[in-house]
Every structure is written in C-alpha cells, then in structure tokens.
Design a protein around this motif. Sequence first.
Motif, PDB file in Angstrom:
ATOM      1  N   ILE A  44       0.863  -1.178   0.000  1.00 46.69           N
ATOM      2  CA  ILE A  44       0.000   0.000   0.000  1.00 46.69           C
ATOM      3  C   ILE A  44       0.898   1.227   0.000  1.00 46.69           C
ATOM      4  O   ILE A  44       1.816   1.325   0.824  1.00 46.69           O
ATOM      5  N   ASP A  45       0.646   2.143  -0.920  1.00 47.01           N
ATOM      6  CA  ASP A  45       1.546   3.281  -1.106  1.00 47.01           C
ATOM      7  C   ASP A  45       1.844   4.001   0.195  1.00 47.01           C
ATOM      8  O   ASP A  45       2.990   4.358   0.481  1.00 47.01           O
ATOM      9  N   ARG A  46       0.829   4.241   1.002  1.00 45.49           N
ATOM     10  CA  ARG A  46       1.003   5.065   2.198  1.00 45.49           C
ATOM     11  C   ARG A  46       1.514   4.288   3.406  1.00 45.49           C
ATOM     12  O   ARG A  46       1.879   4.891   4.411  1.00 45.49           O
ATOM     13  N   GLN A  59      -6.186   1.318  -7.688  1.00 44.70           N
ATOM     14  CA  GLN A  59      -5.886   2.724  -7.444  1.00 44.70           C
ATOM     15  C   GLN A  59      -7.165   3.388  -6.991  1.00 44.70           C
ATOM     16  O   GLN A  59      -8.163   3.408  -7.714  1.00 44.70           O
ATOM     17  N   ASP A  66      -5.974   8.227  -5.507  1.00 47.48           N
ATOM     18  CA  ASP A  66      -4.519   8.432  -5.589  1.00 47.48           C
ATOM     19  C   ASP A  66      -3.737   7.574  -4.602  1.00 47.48           C
ATOM     20  O   ASP A  66      -2.593   7.880  -4.276  1.00 47.48           O
ATOM     21  N   ASN A  67      -4.340   6.499  -4.125  1.00 46.88           N
ATOM     22  CA  ASN A  67      -3.651   5.582  -3.230  1.00 46.88           C
ATOM     23  C   ASN A  67      -3.542   4.226  -3.916  1.00 46.88           C
ATOM     24  O   ASN A  67      -4.546   3.542  -4.122  1.00 46.88           O
ATOM     25  N   ARG A 121      -2.433   0.245  -4.544  1.00 50.53           N
ATOM     26  CA  ARG A 121      -2.422  -0.965  -3.724  1.00 50.53           C
ATOM     27  C   ARG A 121      -2.224  -2.168  -4.631  1.00 50.53           C
ATOM     28  O   ARG A 121      -2.847  -2.259  -5.700  1.00 50.53           O
TER      29      ARG A 121
END
Length: 597
Positions: free
Chosen positions: A47-49, A577, A580-581, A583
Amino acid sequence: MALSGACARGRWIGGLLLAATSLAAQAAWPPLSLRGEIGYDLRHETIDRFGSQTDNLGIMRVNGTSYVYEPWLARVEGGFGATFRESDGQGESTNAQIVSGLAKLRLFPMSRFPFEAFFERTDSTVDSTLSGIDFDVTRMGISQRYTAENGTTFHGRYEHQDIRQDIGRLVPGAADQNDSLDILQFGANRSFGAHDVTFDSDLQSLDRTETGDQVDTLFGLLRHGYRPGPRLSADTQLTYNHIGVRQRGTAFDNDLVQLNSFAFWRPESKRPLLVNGTFRVLRFGTQTQLQDSTATSFTGTVGTSYEWTPNLQFTADAGMTHIAPEGATTTVTFQRAGATYTSDDHELWGFQYNWILGGSLENDTDPLGALQTQSVEVGHNVTRAVPFGSSMLTLSSNESTTALADTEGRRVLILLHDAGATWSYQELARSTIARVSVSDSRTFGGGGRLGDERNEFQLLNLQFSVDQRLGRSSSLSGDVTMQAIRQKAGNASTFAFGRQSDGFLPVATLDVTYQSQQVFDVPRLRFRSTVRLISDTYLPLVTEPTDPYARDDMDWENRLEYSIGRIDFRLIGRLSQFRDNGRSLLLFQVRRHFGGL
C-alpha cells in the motif's frame, strides 16, 4: 485350600476376561467420519502510504462426527483447528498461533424434540514487537426444539461467552479486557387455517468485568399473517426493542414499540378493484438520570384503485398522522382523488403512439390550516422497433407536462422529456447492446409555502455492452457507460458525487472480464481477469480529471485456479488505485481436503 481357592478365582477371572474379549471382538463400534483440510497461504501486499507486508499462513482443520449406540439416540461432533501466521513488514516480524476447538452433542436428532449442547474455544497467542492482540473466546450453550402433533413449533437457546483481550500491545499499560456475554432466545410458530402466528425474542446481557459496565438488549417480535385466499391478505407485526446501558456511574434506557399492519383486498367484481390499508403505531421512550421523555405517533392510510375500462382508471386515498410528543400534539390529514386515461396504441408513420391525460384533487390539513391542490398532467409516448436481420433498433420518446395550483397561491409547471435509442444484436456466439438516452426535467414557478421551486436536471447517457464467446470454454464481456449530469436548484450550481460545477459533470465506468474454464486445454485449470474503472471524465485512461476531488479509480484482478483430486490451487494478483492511493496484492493458496466433502 488357599491354593485351590486362588486357582478357582483365577479360572473365574480368566473366563470373564475371555468372555469380555469375545464380546468386544464381536461388537460393532459406531463409524467415525472425519473431514478437514490442511493448507498454506502466501500473501504479499503493498500500500503506497503504509509500505509492504508479507504473510505466511499454515492452516489445519479437522472435524469428526459419529453417534452413540444408534444415530437416532445421540450424535457427537468434534473439531480442531490451528492457524500459524508469520508476518514481515517495515522491518518488524509477527508470529501468531490461533487454536480453536469445537464439541457438539445432539440428543434425539431425528425426533420432534431434538436437543443440542455445544462448546467452542478459540485461543490466540501472539509474539510481536510490532503490534498484536492476544485473545481467547469461549462459547458454550444449549438449544432445544419441540414440534407438537398439531404442527406448532417451539425453540429455545442459551449461550454464554467469555471473551478476553490483551490490548497492552496496542495501549501500553492497559489491562486485559474481560467481557461476559449471555444470550437467551425463545420462539414459537403456529399455523392453522388461514392464520400464521410467529413469536421470536432475544435477550442479551454484556458485562465488562474491569469497569463494571453493562449493556442489556431485548428484542421481541409477534407477527400474525392472514391469507384466506388469493384476494385477501393481511399482516400485522408488533415489535419491542430495549437497550439499557450502565457505564461509569451513568445510566440510560431506550424503549421502542412499533405496531405495523398492512392489508390488501381485491374483491370479485366486473371491473378490477384493489383496496389497501396500512396502520402504524410507534412509541419511543428514553430514561436518563436527568429526565424521562416519550413520544407517540399514529399513522393510518386507506387507498383504492378502480379500473373502469382498460383505458380509464380512478384512484382515491386518505390518511392521517397524529404525533404526540410530551407537551404538544400535531395532527396531519390528507384526502386525494384522481383519474388517468391512457389511449389505445395508434399506428403513426410506423411508430406506436399513445397519449395520457390525468388529474387529481387533494386536500391537506395541518396546524397551519387547510390546503387544497389541483393538478393536471398531459403526456404522450412514441416507440418504434425496426429489425435489421439479426439486430433490432428500438426508438422511444416520452414527454409530459404537469401543472399544479393550490389555494395559497402556488403555481408550478413541470416539463419532462425523455428520448432514447437502443440497438441490440444477437447471434450464437455474440450479443451486443448499445443505448443512448437523453433526459430533461424543468420546474418553473413557485409561491405558497414552498417559495421558489425553479430547478433543472439533465442527464446524457451512453452505454455499450458486449458478450463474446471465444471458444467452447472462454468468453469476453465488457460494459462501458458514459454520463453527463447537470442539475440546478434555483441559482445553485450542479452538485453531484461530491463535486460542484456550473456545467455538466462527467462520469464514466468501464468493466471488462475475460474468463476461461480450461486454460491451455487443461481440464479444471480456470482463469478469470477483470478490469474495473470509474472516472469523473468522459474517457478513462485517456484523459485525467481536472477537479482534485474527482474520482479516477481502477481495479484489475487476475485469478488462476486449478483442482486435481482433493487438492486446490489458487493464485490471485490484484492492482488497484483509489483516490490516488495505490495498492497491490499477490496471494497464493493451496488446500488439501480429506475425509467427507
């Protein structure tokens, strides 16, 4: 003498042992049926964040069933499960073991009075420097059912749960949380003649040992159905809901009682007649340490529709609502009558055409006074279906005008326009549908109690779908929808999907799926790939939204599955997506089943 006596006793004991051994050899032990599975999961998610994490899971489950003496007397069931998990993420590792067990005893399972007792326990042990919660849950209870000779059924159930959670890893210094939950249920059902009566109740009590908090809930339902024939039906339902909370020296109780009744009657007559009625009573009460309050409302309606001819229909309905909160009462009534005439279909230049004329009179009373409203509606519909070989083109258009006026000066004109074209194509291996439609709604005028009622709504819709078979075991299907929406209320601009604009707002969705039931001609090797897009643009993947709050989301999942005997393999890959996150997920599973399936 002593020696001879000992020899005699030895012969007796030897004879008994020989007889017992012979009986045991001849005895037929009840069969034991085992079933279960063992498996392994590998899961990697990014996960990007939050970074990435890898999980390895080992799974084992075993269940066994048998009976005591004879199947009609008693059946027993037991189960054991274990899950071992190892996680790595952000430089930390977590090891967890979850163990569960189950035991059930069913007495007289095939009789009119089956009984069941059960015990279940789940225990988790976590060793982690990252985070984790140790927990164990113990469930035990009994249930009893009884069916009388006249068909009346009764059922009762009691369950007790002990729940322990160690939240110290999440909240340093926090003590274990121990909860105790008791559940008591009872119900009955009786059907006789045209009547059906059902009663159900559920009482739950939750106690938190450390804090002394307590939550009690009670639900009761009594339902009566009456259906003497296809022309008459009535349903009445009485419900009671109670919740009581005792927490940190405070207490409050909420009680809600509802009575709902519905009836439909279609008497025998030369012309179709339908009569319906509803009745509802609601009482809500709240008790706190500071004050008590109650509110009661009554609502009743009755309506009828009468088909004088296949073209002319009359309707009438009336109703009343009485609201009685503490210190005030409000009564609202309405009476309404209307008529609608729909013409026969007429042939007009190859089109099917009909028109509609309707009107209604309504009287409303409330604390502000009486209000009379008159309305007239005029509309027409045009349709045409044009065949082209294996395809069909369908055209349609609908328009209507409604005028409203009341005794307080309200004057409103509503215009509705809809037009659409649908093309469909069908053959053995392919079906296609394309549709374009336009909707426009405008309201002019206002006055009276509601003030200005000017508003506009426009919707442009384009949809295309296809389902194509690519062979004996594979297919491709897709659906594309593009919309443009504009809505204004007074001088306000368009607001939809969390966005605001003075013009049209675009929305587009795309859904494409490919699937094969026999990849590379290998039996039981299945593949499925699905792409889903939703974007606040007209062309997803081609243009990007200009609004920072607009959606431009995507999800792509690929699934490969294979079964051979009792072994199942599964491989799943997913990219998504959302806002803008990004996964991504990769999951591999293998299962080996054994015993009865």
